[in-house]
Scaffold this active site. Sequence first.
Site, PDB file in Angstrom:
ATOM      1  N   ASP A   3       1.925  -2.556   3.350  1.00 58.43           N
ATOM      2  CA  ASP A   3       2.448  -1.197   3.339  1.00 58.43           C
ATOM      3  C   ASP A   3       1.553  -0.354   2.449  1.00 58.43           C
ATOM      4  OD1 ASP A   3       4.657   0.728   3.924  1.00 58.43           O
ATOM      5  OD2 ASP A   3       4.777   0.722   1.742  1.00 58.43           O
ATOM      6  N   GLU A  25       0.911  -0.277   9.147  1.00 56.37           N
ATOM      7  CA  GLU A  25       1.610   0.825   9.784  1.00 56.37           C
ATOM      8  C   GLU A  25       0.582   1.690  10.498  1.00 56.37           C
ATOM      9  OE1 GLU A  25       4.989   3.297   7.555  1.00 56.37           O
ATOM     10  OE2 GLU A  25       3.667   2.114   6.307  1.00 56.37           O
ATOM     11  N   CYS A  55      20.594  -2.735   0.720  1.00 57.94           N
ATOM     12  CA  CYS A  55      21.252  -2.853   2.018  1.00 57.94           C
ATOM     13  C   CYS A  55      22.751  -3.050   1.797  1.00 57.94           C
ATOM     14  CB  CYS A  55      20.654  -4.011   2.802  1.00 57.94           C
ATOM     15  SG  CYS A  55      21.453  -4.248   4.383  1.00 57.94           S
ATOM     16  N   ASP A 112       8.651  -0.620  -0.958  1.00 55.93           N
ATOM     17  CA  ASP A 112       7.385  -0.889  -0.279  1.00 55.93           C
ATOM     18  C   ASP A 112       7.275  -2.350   0.154  1.00 55.93           C
ATOM     19  OD1 ASP A 112       6.793   1.735  -0.741  1.00 55.93           O
ATOM     20  OD2 ASP A 112       5.562   1.345  -2.521  1.00 55.93           O
TER      21      ASP A 112
HETATM   22 ZN   LIG Z   1      20.442  -6.179   5.043  1.00 53.68          ZN
END
Ligand SMILES: [Zn+2]
Length: 372
Positions: free
Chosen positions: A194, A278, A349, A359
């Site tokens: 990244d 990317e 999350c 990153d």
């Molecule tokens: Zn997750």
Amino acid sequence: MIVLRAFKAELDLNNKQKTACVRHAGAARFAYNWGLARKQQAFTNGEKIPSAIDCHRELNALKKTELAWMYQVSKCAPQEALRDLDKAFSHFFRRVKEKKSGSSVKVGFPRFKSKKHGLGGFRLTGAIHVFEKAIQLPRLGLLRLKERGYLPASGVHILSATLSEKAGHWFVSLQVEMEIPDPVVAEKPVVGVDLGINRMAQVSDGTYFENPRALKSALTNLKRIQRVVSRRQKGSANRRKVVKQLAKAHFQVANLRKDALHQATTFLKRTKSAIVLENLNVSGMMKNHHLAQAIADVGMYEFRRQLQYKGQWYGCEVLLADRFFPSTKRCSQCGNEKAVSLAERVYCCKHCGQVMDRDLNAAINLEHLLYC
Ligand SMILES: [Zn+2]
């Protein structure tokens, strides 16, 4: 395997040699501009557009009368400049075609070269010999090198030498064809990388490359001089002096950046068998003024370019993720996606509870792309 490579080194010129180089660069620029005007004229008159060979023939005829000064320089300089002009035109026609088929590229008609952007350079072909401390070129003779033994003296086929000036320094770039051993297929890891703003590059195995500190301070210096320039009156001797300083500072930043990028890309291509990056729309992002500086600093485009061309020497594959791949938004553990603002440095999350550097999370997502 035969590969094309370029080697660039700084020259150590005396005044006489400098004058000769300036003259060659001038002849190249003149030929380029002359050819461009010639092609434009043919175009408006509805005539056949002359090729580089036609232009060179016409230019040679003029040498006998009004352009006698051109006898002082190698015929390669104008000839190669006219070839570059042909290349500029073929790129232009390619872009016109792309535009017609719906692409958003700028067409950009080839432009005249101005001395405002520096002396530029010129290319020579023919008998070029490299020695430990010097390089022998047609017309210019033996030129001393600042660094000993960097340019390849043997075992390569030299195609051309390009001389260029930057902030008072002269450089030679050799384009060579060389044989390198075929890459051995070894069990090397596959990673995602990244490219970032805070860190130059984050690798999915947890390692990373920082932006060098020297670069940061060189940038501060650059900004300071830039401010001084804008305060000086246009056309004044004082302004010219500071503009020269500015060119030097730019040169320093560019060098530091390039060194840092080379170190990182050399390490990566040697130790990895595949790298996923990317596919950023760099030109699109440059329009964002806030991000532009930061992105330019990291030299994302350059990073990608270096990895791609160096990759093949070491049998390291470079893959680009789709431009819309949500590497930042996705959780690398459970695949859940959410919006992430630029300020959030840590990816949390809610779905599976993973907490990870933003990153690094993106780099791991990129790596996973290879297994899909
Ligand atoms: Zn997750």
